[in-house]
Design a protein around this motif. Structure first.
Motif, PDB file in Angstrom:
ATOM      1  N   TYR A  50       0.823  -1.210   0.000  1.00 10.56           N
ATOM      2  CA  TYR A  50       0.000   0.000   0.000  1.00 10.56           C
ATOM      3  C   TYR A  50       0.859   1.263   0.000  1.00 10.56           C
ATOM      4  O   TYR A  50       0.479   2.283  -0.582  1.00 10.56           O
ATOM      5  CB  TYR A  50      -0.941   0.001   1.211  1.00 10.56           C
ATOM      6  N   HIS A  51       2.018   1.199   0.657  1.00 14.86           N
ATOM      7  CA  HIS A  51       2.856   2.404   0.728  1.00 14.86           C
ATOM      8  C   HIS A  51       3.396   2.778  -0.648  1.00 14.86           C
ATOM      9  O   HIS A  51       3.727   3.941  -0.881  1.00 14.86           O
ATOM     10  CB  HIS A  51       4.006   2.214   1.725  1.00 14.86           C
ATOM     11  N   HIS A  52       3.464   1.830  -1.587  1.00 10.54           N
ATOM     12  CA  HIS A  52       3.865   2.162  -2.954  1.00 10.54           C
ATOM     13  C   HIS A  52       2.857   3.114  -3.595  1.00 10.54           C
ATOM     14  O   HIS A  52       3.239   4.089  -4.255  1.00 10.54           O
ATOM     15  CB  HIS A  52       3.973   0.895  -3.807  1.00 10.54           C
ATOM     16  N   LEU A  53       1.580   2.822  -3.395  1.00 11.57           N
ATOM     17  CA  LEU A  53       0.538   3.678  -3.959  1.00 11.57           C
ATOM     18  C   LEU A  53       0.538   5.047  -3.294  1.00 11.57           C
ATOM     19  O   LEU A  53       0.327   6.072  -3.962  1.00 11.57           O
ATOM     20  CB  LEU A  53      -0.827   3.009  -3.806  1.00 11.57           C
ATOM     21  N   LEU A  54       0.784   5.073  -1.988  1.00  7.65           N
ATOM     22  CA  LEU A  54       0.851   6.359  -1.291  1.00  7.65           C
ATOM     23  C   LEU A  54       2.047   7.177  -1.777  1.00  7.65           C
ATOM     24  O   LEU A  54       1.930   8.395  -1.973  1.00  7.65           O
ATOM     25  CB  LEU A  54       0.936   6.143   0.218  1.00  7.65           C
ATOM     26  N   ASN A  55       3.186   6.529  -1.979  1.00  7.13           N
ATOM     27  CA  ASN A  55       4.359   7.245  -2.493  1.00  7.13           C
ATOM     28  C   ASN A  55       4.049   7.900  -3.838  1.00  7.13           C
ATOM     29  O   ASN A  55       4.440   9.047  -4.098  1.00  7.13           O
ATOM     30  CB  ASN A  55       5.546   6.290  -2.656  1.00  7.13           C
ATOM     31  N   PHE A  56       3.338   7.166  -4.692  1.00  7.95           N
ATOM     32  CA  PHE A  56       2.993   7.726  -5.997  1.00  7.95           C
ATOM     33  C   PHE A  56       2.021   8.887  -5.848  1.00  7.95           C
ATOM     34  O   PHE A  56       2.181   9.937  -6.487  1.00  7.95           O
ATOM     35  CB  PHE A  56       2.397   6.660  -6.908  1.00  7.95           C
ATOM     36  N   ASP A  57       1.001   8.708  -5.014  1.00 11.24           N
ATOM     37  CA  ASP A  57       0.021   9.778  -4.820  1.00 11.24           C
ATOM     38  C   ASP A  57       0.696  11.025  -4.270  1.00 11.24           C
ATOM     39  O   ASP A  57       0.407  12.151  -4.722  1.00 11.24           O
ATOM     40  CB  ASP A  57      -1.089   9.317  -3.871  1.00 11.24           C
ATOM     41  N   ASN A  58       1.575  10.853  -3.296  1.00  9.62           N
ATOM     42  CA  ASN A  58       2.294  12.000  -2.738  1.00  9.62           C
ATOM     43  C   ASN A  58       3.061  12.744  -3.823  1.00  9.62           C
ATOM     44  O   ASN A  58       3.039  13.979  -3.885  1.00  9.62           O
ATOM     45  CB  ASN A  58       3.269  11.543  -1.657  1.00  9.62           C
ATOM     46  N   ALA A  59       3.748  11.989  -4.689  1.00  8.76           N
ATOM     47  CA  ALA A  59       4.538  12.614  -5.744  1.00  8.76           C
ATOM     48  C   ALA A  59       3.648  13.337  -6.757  1.00  8.76           C
ATOM     49  O   ALA A  59       3.965  14.444  -7.211  1.00  8.76           O
ATOM     50  CB  ALA A  59       5.392  11.558  -6.446  1.00  8.76           C
ATOM     51  N   ALA A  60       2.514  12.726  -7.110  1.00  5.72           N
ATOM     52  CA  ALA A  60       1.614  13.326  -8.094  1.00  5.72           C
ATOM     53  C   ALA A  60       0.964  14.595  -7.556  1.00  5.72           C
ATOM     54  O   ALA A  60       0.879  15.609  -8.256  1.00  5.72           O
ATOM     55  CB  ALA A  60       0.548  12.305  -8.502  1.00  5.72           C
ATOM     56  N   ILE A  61       0.495  14.533  -6.297  1.00  2.00           N
ATOM     57  CA  ILE A  61      -0.141  15.707  -5.696  1.00  2.00           C
ATOM     58  C   ILE A  61       0.877  16.826  -5.504  1.00  2.00           C
ATOM     59  O   ILE A  61       0.595  18.010  -5.761  1.00  2.00           O
ATOM     60  CB  ILE A  61      -0.794  15.326  -4.349  1.00  2.00           C
ATOM     61  N   LYS A  62       2.080  16.471  -5.068  1.00  2.00           N
ATOM     62  CA  LYS A  62       3.131  17.478  -4.888  1.00  2.00           C
ATOM     63  C   LYS A  62       3.458  18.141  -6.217  1.00  2.00           C
ATOM     64  O   LYS A  62       3.612  19.372  -6.287  1.00  2.00           O
ATOM     65  CB  LYS A  62       4.378  16.827  -4.298  1.00  2.00           C
ATOM     66  N   MET A  63       3.557  17.361  -7.279  1.00  2.00           N
ATOM     67  CA  MET A  63       3.840  17.918  -8.599  1.00  2.00           C
ATOM     68  C   MET A  63       2.722  18.860  -9.052  1.00  2.00           C
ATOM     69  O   MET A  63       2.980  19.955  -9.558  1.00  2.00           O
ATOM     70  CB  MET A  63       4.009  16.801  -9.616  1.00  2.00           C
ATOM     71  N   ALA A  64       1.477  18.447  -8.858  1.00  2.00           N
ATOM     72  CA  ALA A  64       0.342  19.270  -9.282  1.00  2.00           C
ATOM     73  C   ALA A  64       0.339  20.620  -8.578  1.00  2.00           C
ATOM     74  O   ALA A  64       0.073  21.656  -9.199  1.00  2.00           O
ATOM     75  CB  ALA A  64      -0.969  18.530  -9.014  1.00  2.00           C
TER      76      ALA A  64
END
Length: 678
Positions: free
Chosen positions: A551-565
């Motif tokens: 699950y932390h893999h998906l959270l890492n991706f979400d964090n990166a995507a939201i931070k980029m946005a």
């Protein structure tokens, strides 16, 4: 008065720029005239804020002299008593109200010593042929006796009321974290405002969302209604805490720079009589339409009559109350399709513009929503209002003076509908043309908020995106190091769905609590059918922190995507489809200096996949194939990409060639506008 800081992306198009709407200009003009008539009728020579002060007149109020005044509107009542702790719950002459006008207002004045903080009370009403106990319509607190399940109003006048310490954050294009206070804890129980403030708000801020959309704030007798069967419109739900607790939650969100938008349910009301507004004065039609128009058979609730000045007064006062008393930053208006049409949108497909402008359209409801938007922005110029509408009615997010409804945003409900239709079929059969059309299909004059899924998709009877993708494998193969094709596919598509939705969104993005890390299973509130269990009415936050699980893999991706946005302020520019190929299963979208490449092919990877882009040097800003995000590390992020210069039919083309592994999304950013390599 707060000074507006208009940082939302502006829209240049006007409502009537749509050529299909010009045929309906007479309807739009008539609607504008009706709105102006109603504004003058309600506000006179003043403004809407002066009109929307019912909460300062009705209900239990302490006067400046220290005594108490109570007022209620009940035109059909013949006698009314206050009953409660102060009267031993008996009818007493000293607590009988007097009717004070033909409109149906009732009043009583009481000495200071008669009423005190936290006393419980109700109204006992008599009408021709009947009687009943009721909670006052403007009660600011209602509490439940769990031994009897009966609600009573409670006097709320603390000696030391909460004082807000932090101002409302400035506007920003909304990146929304939708949340429910009660199910925000991990324990199988009802969580609290305090727990949410102290434990969930810091996490949301760390994930770099900028707005919290909070559900189920207003009091509702049945917890399993998800807060949508409201009984007491001016009361925070006591199952989560006190009014002071909720003020602390809002203030703490503001301390982190987060805005609070609350779900406001003015589309319908619970049918409960002792707790709510139903048959309040002995008649069904006091607040609601008579007959079938007032009955929402699917939701088992009553529908407000927006043609009645007293109802509009009640609802507008409700908007003003939440803005001023709790310092919130706006509203998501729920279920407005039900409001806008006499058929409530039930069993109706909206296939032509005639469906929006015919005898089914409720012009009184449209005018109420326009007034609510105008009032909200008058009180709080930086507030945001969001429309939840499935019909696609034009003009909801256009200015009132154009004939619009004045919302800042509407939910892009077609996007989630598209994703879940695609999830019903193998991804090798996904129609890329259909997908890109739905992701980018927005009305030119309106701002929308896109999302893969909200709470609706997670409710029992449905499935979240991750559970739809992975299903039973989630119970056996989500451990780190698992080599399972179903899990790998699900994680890859989950990430692609999110970045594609974030990147192509018109003006904002929404995620429901826990879905950022692929929270398992559905949401099911305690009910008779599940043995009143809280097992599925909570969030298992520990899953995201367990490095032995994926699950932390998906959270890492979400964090990166939201931070980029947020960092790139992607919603300040419009998305543009550069390329799609249904056979290759590839599409590319440009946004400012950034380009999103998506390869949805389940097997094929492409070396040097070329798409025409702005000339220059690019680097990878986001890569869904990173190992820490559950990918396979097939992309070298250290490589710079240069556009290549071509001349074709006397036309200069600059082609960016990218390595696209299967089931991968990559965002590249142009960091130097160099001449392309020949």
């Amino acid at each position: 008065m707060k000074t507006p800081n208009k940082t939302y992306k502006s829209k240049a198009a006007a409502l009537l720029d749509d050529p299909y709407l010009q045929h309906y200009q007479s309807f739009i003009d008539r609607r504008k005239e009706l709105l102006e008539f109603k504004k003058k009728k309600y506000a006179g020579s003043g403004n809407l804020s002066d009109f929307a002060n019912g909460h300062h007149y009705y209900g239990m109020r302490k006067t400046s002299a220290g005594s108490w005044t109570f007022r209620e509107w009940a035109p059909n009542a013949q006698r009314i008593f206050l009953i409660g702790d102060f009267s031993g719950w008996k009818e007493m002459s000293e607590f009988e109200l007097k009717r004070i006008n033909k409109k149906g207002d009732w009043e009583i004045e009481l000495a200071e010593e008669k009423i005190s903080h936290e006393m419980l009370y109700k109204l006992k009403l008599y009408w021709e042929g009947g009687e009943g106990e009721r909670i006052p319509s403007y009660a600011t607190r209602a509490v439940q006796d769990f031994s009897t399940n009966i609600f009573s109003a409670q006097v709320w006048e603390p000696e030391r009321p909460y004082v807000f310490k932090h101002s409302c954050p400035e506007q920003a294009d909304p990146i929304i974290y939708e949340a429910h206070t009660g199910m925000a804890g991990e324990a199988e129980d009802v969580s609290s405002f305090i727990h949410f403030a102290d434990h969930i708000i810091p996490y949301i801020a760390e994930c770099e969302y900028n707005t919290i959309q909070l559900m189920a704030v207003m009091e509702h007798p049945y917890y399993g209604s998800f807060g949508y069967h409201v009984s007491n419109y001016f009361a925070v739900s006591s199952r989560f805490g006190t009014p002071e607790d909720f003020k602390y939650l809002v203030d703490r969100a503001h301390s982190f720079g987060l805005r609070i938008v609350m779900d406001i349910v003015h589309s319908h009301s619970v049918k409960n009589e002792q707790e709510g507004l139903a048959r309040f004065d002995g008649t069904i039609y006091q607040y609601f339409h008579e007959g079938e128009k007032g009955n929402h058979w699917l939701w088992d609730s009553y529908c407000f009559d927006y043609s009645k000045p007293e109802v509009v007064h009640f609802l507008l006062s409700n908007c003003k109350y939440w803005l001023e008393e709790y310092n919130i930053d706006g509203f998501r208006f729920d279920g407005i399709t039900s409001m806008l049409y006499s058929h409530h949108g039930l069993g109706k497909d909206f296939t032509s513009y005639d469906d929006y402008f015919n005898g089914d359209a409720d012009e009184d409801a449209f005018c109420y929503l326009a007034l609510a938007n105008e009032l909200t922005h008058q009180i709080h110029p930086n507030a945001m209002t969001i429309a939840e509408d499935v019909s696609g009615m034009p003009g909801l997010c256009c200015p009132v003076w154009e004939g619009g409804c004045g919302f800042d945003f509407r939910m892009a409900m077609g996007v989630t509908d598209c994703w879940f239709k695609l999830l019903d079929i193998p991804d090798e059969s996904w129609n890329i043309s259909y997908l890109t059309h739905e992701l980018l299909n927005k009305r030119a004059e309106e701002k929308t908020i896109s999302y893969v899924e909200c709470h609706d998709q997670a409710l029992v009877g449905g499935k979240t995106a991750i559970f739809t993708l992975i299903d039973k494998e989630m119970y056996f193969n989500m451990h780190a190091g698992s080599e399972n094709l179903v899990i790998d596919r699900g994680i890859a598509l989950h990430k692609i769905m999110r970045i594609a939705t974030i990147f192509t969104g018109d003006s904002g993005y929404l995620n429901f609590m826990g879905n950022e890390f692929g929270h398992p299973e559905w949401i099911d509130f305690p009910r008779e059918g599940n043995g009143w269990s809280y097992k599925y009415a909570r969030r298992q936050w520990s899953l995201k922190d367990d490095k032995n699980l994926r699950y932390h893999h998906l959270l890492n991706f979400d964090n990166a995507a939201i931070k980029m946005a947020g960092k790139e302020e992607i919603y300040k520019t419009d998305p543009c489809l550069l390329h799609f190929d249904s056979q290759d299963k590839v599409f590319a979208v440009k946004r400012g200096e950034m380009v999103l490449f998506v390869n949805l092919h389940p097997e094929k990877s492409y070396e040097g996949y070329g798409v025409e882009c702005l000339p220059g040097k690019y680097h990878i800003a986001l890569n869904s194939d990173k190992g820490c995000m559950g990918g396979f590390e097939r992309i070298d992020e250290q490589i710079d990409y240069y556009t290549e210069h071509y001349i074709e039919n006397d036309t200069v083309k600059n082609i960016l060639k990218v390595y696209l592994p299967s089931r991968t999304a990559v965002v590249l950013k142009r960091n130097e506008a160099l001449a392309s390599h020949p």
